[in-house]
Write a protein that holds these residues in place. Sequence first.
Motif, PDB file in Angstrom:
ATOM      1  N   LYS A  41       0.844  -1.199   0.000  1.00 13.71           N
ATOM      2  CA  LYS A  41       0.000   0.000   0.000  1.00 13.71           C
ATOM      3  C   LYS A  41       0.878   1.246   0.000  1.00 13.71           C
ATOM      4  O   LYS A  41       1.960   1.245   0.564  1.00 13.71           O
ATOM      5  CB  LYS A  41      -0.910   0.023   1.236  1.00 13.71           C
ATOM      6  N   ALA A  42       0.389   2.303  -0.633  1.00 14.74           N
ATOM      7  CA  ALA A  42       1.109   3.578  -0.673  1.00 14.74           C
ATOM      8  C   ALA A  42       0.582   4.488   0.425  1.00 14.74           C
ATOM      9  O   ALA A  42      -0.628   4.604   0.626  1.00 14.74           O
ATOM     10  CB  ALA A  42       0.943   4.233  -2.032  1.00 14.74           C
ATOM     11  N   TYR A  43       1.501   5.147   1.124  1.00 16.28           N
ATOM     12  CA  TYR A  43       1.155   6.090   2.182  1.00 16.28           C
ATOM     13  C   TYR A  43       1.854   7.417   1.877  1.00 16.28           C
ATOM     14  O   TYR A  43       2.955   7.428   1.333  1.00 16.28           O
ATOM     15  CB  TYR A  43       1.624   5.574   3.540  1.00 16.28           C
ATOM     16  N   SER A  44       1.201   8.528   2.235  1.00 16.35           N
ATOM     17  CA  SER A  44       1.834   9.824   2.011  1.00 16.35           C
ATOM     18  C   SER A  44       1.339  10.839   3.032  1.00 16.35           C
ATOM     19  O   SER A  44       0.288  10.676   3.644  1.00 16.35           O
ATOM     20  CB  SER A  44       1.562  10.335   0.594  1.00 16.35           C
ATOM     21  N   SER A  45       2.134  11.892   3.170  1.00 19.34           N
ATOM     22  CA  SER A  45       1.790  13.008   4.040  1.00 19.34           C
ATOM     23  C   SER A  45       2.402  14.263   3.425  1.00 19.34           C
ATOM     24  O   SER A  45       3.483  14.198   2.840  1.00 19.34           O
ATOM     25  CB  SER A  45       2.348  12.782   5.449  1.00 19.34           C
ATOM     26  N   THR A  46       1.700  15.385   3.543  1.00 16.92           N
ATOM     27  CA  THR A  46       2.143  16.617   2.901  1.00 16.92           C
ATOM     28  C   THR A  46       2.164  17.769   3.890  1.00 16.92           C
ATOM     29  O   THR A  46       1.242  17.944   4.678  1.00 16.92           O
ATOM     30  CB  THR A  46       1.215  16.977   1.715  1.00 16.92           C
ATOM     31  N   ASN A  47       3.227  18.561   3.818  1.00 17.89           N
ATOM     32  CA  ASN A  47       3.354  19.804   4.569  1.00 17.89           C
ATOM     33  C   ASN A  47       3.114  20.927   3.563  1.00 17.89           C
ATOM     34  O   ASN A  47       3.814  21.010   2.557  1.00 17.89           O
ATOM     35  CB  ASN A  47       4.752  19.891   5.183  1.00 17.89           C
TER      36      ASN A  47
END
Length: 133
Positions: A41-47
């Motif tokens: 699975k792909a996970y991401s987080s953005t600032n």
Amino acid sequence: MAITYKWDIPQMNAHIQAEGEDNVIYTVHYRYTGSEESGGKAYSSTNIGTQSYTYVAGDPFVPYEDTEAFENVVIGWLENSLDVSAMQASIAANIESQITPVNEDLYFTWQNPAPPVPPAPPVEEEEEVNDEE
């Protein structure tokens, strides 16, 4: 797998003319995203944020160009003026909490009842046709 980080600069605000120069950028809008694949699975987080700059006459000036090379110049400005390691730590912690959650959302069922199930349509019975008449 390691987290991959990427800058995205969707917009810059510029003075049309300032201190004898054209298109003097004073605000950079940015998104700094980390992404990682784990367990298929792909996970991401953005600032997301903005960073302000002030040009002073006589300082080195890089004229605006709509090119990837100029984008790299702006990314350099961001990396020199923001705490990138703190941003990466925050993004990494967020991704880790997505991969291995430590919190969950709970609800009172009477406040968010499940939608009613519609009644099943009546089953029509086929009539028997008697051809022996």
